[in-house]
Design an enzyme around this catalytic site. Structure first.
Site, short mmCIF file in Angstrom:
data_model
loop_
_atom_site.label_atom_id
_atom_site.label_comp_id
_atom_site.label_asym_id
_atom_site.label_seq_id
_atom_site.Cartn_x
_atom_site.Cartn_y
_atom_site.Cartn_z
N VAL A 269 5.04 -9.02 -5.32
CA VAL A 269 4.14 -10.17 -5.38
C VAL A 269 2.97 -9.91 -6.31
CG1 VAL A 269 2.53 -11.58 -4.05
CG2 VAL A 269 4.76 -11.00 -3.09
N ASP B 78 -3.48 -0.22 -7.19
CA ASP B 78 -2.48 0.18 -6.20
C ASP B 78 -2.77 1.62 -5.79
OD1 ASP B 78 0.59 -1.04 -5.52
OD2 ASP B 78 0.28 1.08 -5.11
N ARG C 88 3.36 4.58 -8.94
CA ARG C 88 3.47 3.18 -9.37
C ARG C 88 2.53 2.91 -10.55
NH1 ARG C 88 6.57 -1.20 -10.19
NH2 ARG C 88 5.66 -3.15 -9.44
N THR D 12 2.93 -7.42 4.44
CA THR D 12 2.60 -7.57 5.86
C THR D 12 3.92 -7.48 6.63
OG1 THR D 12 2.51 -9.94 5.36
CG2 THR D 12 0.43 -8.83 5.77
N THR E 204 1.19 -12.73 3.65
CA THR E 204 1.60 -13.63 4.73
C THR E 204 1.06 -13.12 6.06
OG1 THR E 204 3.63 -14.20 3.56
CG2 THR E 204 3.56 -14.67 5.93
N CYS F 188 10.43 -11.66 3.71
CA CYS F 188 9.90 -12.98 4.06
C CYS F 188 10.63 -13.61 5.25
CB CYS F 188 9.96 -13.92 2.86
SG CYS F 188 8.78 -13.52 1.56
N ARG G 32 13.95 -3.80 1.23
CA ARG G 32 13.15 -4.05 2.43
C ARG G 32 13.86 -4.96 3.43
NH1 ARG G 32 7.75 -6.28 -0.13
NH2 ARG G 32 9.34 -7.24 -1.47
#
Length: 429
Positions: free
Chosen positions: A17, A35, A40, A85, A120, A260, A331
């Protein structure tokens, strides 16, 4: 708009995201991507995004700066928090990443800053949990010295059509001035426009029900698939017939994972239970979807039991481990549910994924991915994730990996039964 573009931006969290948000913001604003993961940062500074969400050419052409040092982001005017989240092992909201991000941002804040959360959450988290953390550490007061906003992410991994710029952005602020400021920032980069929610809680709720609605609808399709399997008819055929009606909603059965759809409903149900309400429909849908992997494995074993192959010696292959097609994102994949159930029958399948990182697969699930050449002479092959690499050459290419009389499990009905040679048994969800 001229004043808006003087905002100095920071995006916290550079995953699926955050990175697209940061790269897009950097086209109009002085933007820094932050980050905590040094590897990364090194990867992005080298011009490569392992998630595939941002093309390397676009990343290398961007003037976006990357850092993991708090001092580099101090005193900026506009912070966007885009950290994961997830849920914990008990399927309860795990707010530790967003709380940690809030503590990081708080150390960098000065008066006048806006902090927008894209993660979220359930209604109330931004103002009731994140806000107090910011106040405690920064010593600044929300609504007076610093200002809260919320703009839920709508990134769809692997989707090059519905991008950050082309999806209407819901925005909210704790007061009208903040709402206007947040709306102006996102309007500068989102060509699809913005929708101004009346409150932060409304925006939080809107995000969490977007995926809850999809989850419940897919759960209905999965339950129908189980019923039609008992009846002895193919679910895809039924859905195609029903889909000819103008108001029939076109959802399909399948494994429901990812960061999600398989997670967000638990944020809403947790809030409901906190308020004393038992959300029966949502949790029922979750239960159905969580059981699909085990059902696929059981159906495979029932079909194998009708062959001459000794079950414990059966060579079973699984294609795909990521949570959806054509992305490397592992994930909350539900493919491991198939693996676990097969293990109950004494079978250790050979698993291949054309997109996933082998080290990440082992670290996340303890699954050792097989090389492509190892998948041969299979007694059963489960096409769990229809990556383009698997389907582009047609069914015949996959059948060539199987022994004569073997079983082909086409989870999402990628192929038609007519494409399967009579020597093989075919089943789809």
């Amino acid at each position: 708009m001229a004043d808006t573009q003087k905002e100095t931006m920071v995006v916290i969290g550079l995953g699926y995201v955050g990175l697209p948000v940061a790269v897009t913001m950097a086209k109009k604003f002085d933007c820094i991507g932050f980050d905590i993961n040094q590897s990364r940062i090194d990867e992005l500074n080298a011009g490569h995004d392992r998630t595939g969400e941002v093309d390397d050419a676009d990343l290398q052409a961007s003037n976006l700066k990357f850092t993991n040092k708090i001092e580099d982001i101090a005193g900026r005017s506009f912070y966007i928090v885009a950290v994961p989240t997830p849920i914990d092992q008990d399927k309860r909201p795990d707010l530790r990443p967003v709380e940690a991000a809030s503590r990081t941002v708080a150390k960098a804040l000065t008066k006048g800053a806006v902090i927008v959360y894209e993660s979220t959450v359930y209604p109330g988290v931004t103002e009731e949990i994140c806000g107090p953390i910011l106040e405690e550490i920064s010593g600044l007061k929300c609504g007076k010295d610093i200002f809260l906003g919320y703009s839920p992410e709508r990134i769809n991994p692997g989707d090059k059509e519905h991008t950050f710029e082309t999806i209407v952005k819901v925005v909210a602020g704790q007061d009208e001035a903040t709402l206007n400021r947040v709306a102006d920032v996102y309007s500068a980069v989102v060509t699809a426009g913005v929708h101004r929610a009346p409150t932060i809680m409304v925006a939080e709720a809107a995000k969490v029900i977007e995926n809850t609605q999809r989850d419940v609808n897919i759960a209905l399709m999965n339950e129908l698939a189980l019923i039609f399997d008992l009846v002895g008819i193919r679910t895809k055929d039924v859905l195609e017939a029903a889909g000819t009606k103008w108001n029939f909603l076109k959802f399909s059965p399948g494994l429901v994972g990812g960061h999600c759809i398989g997670v967000d409903p638990y944020y809403l149900t947790a809030k409901a239970e906190q308020l004393g309400y038992q959300p029966r429909v949502i949790l029922s849908g979750r239960s159905i979807n969580n059981g699909v992997g085990a059902y696929i494995a059981q159906r495979t074993m029932k079909m194998l039991a009708k062959t001459d192959v000794p079950l414990r010696r059966a060579r079973v292959g699984i294609l795909g481990l990521t949570f959806k097609e054509n992305v490397p994102d592992l994930r909350n994949s539900r493919v491991p549910d198939i693996v676990t159930e097969l293990d109950e029958f004494g079978i250790t399948p050979l698993i291949h994924d054309a997109m996933a990182d082998k080290d990440e697969a082992f670290e996340e699930y303890g699954i050792k991915l097989s090389d492509w050449d190892e998948l041969s002479n299979l007694d059963a092959l489960i096409l769990a994730v229809g990556h383009e690499a698997y389907v582009k050459d047609g069914a015949k290419a996959l059948l060539g990996r199987m022994a004569k009389g073997a079983i082909f499990i086409d989870v999402k009905s990628v192929f038609e039964p007519s494409e399967i040679e009579p020597a093989f048994s075919y089943w789809s969800l």
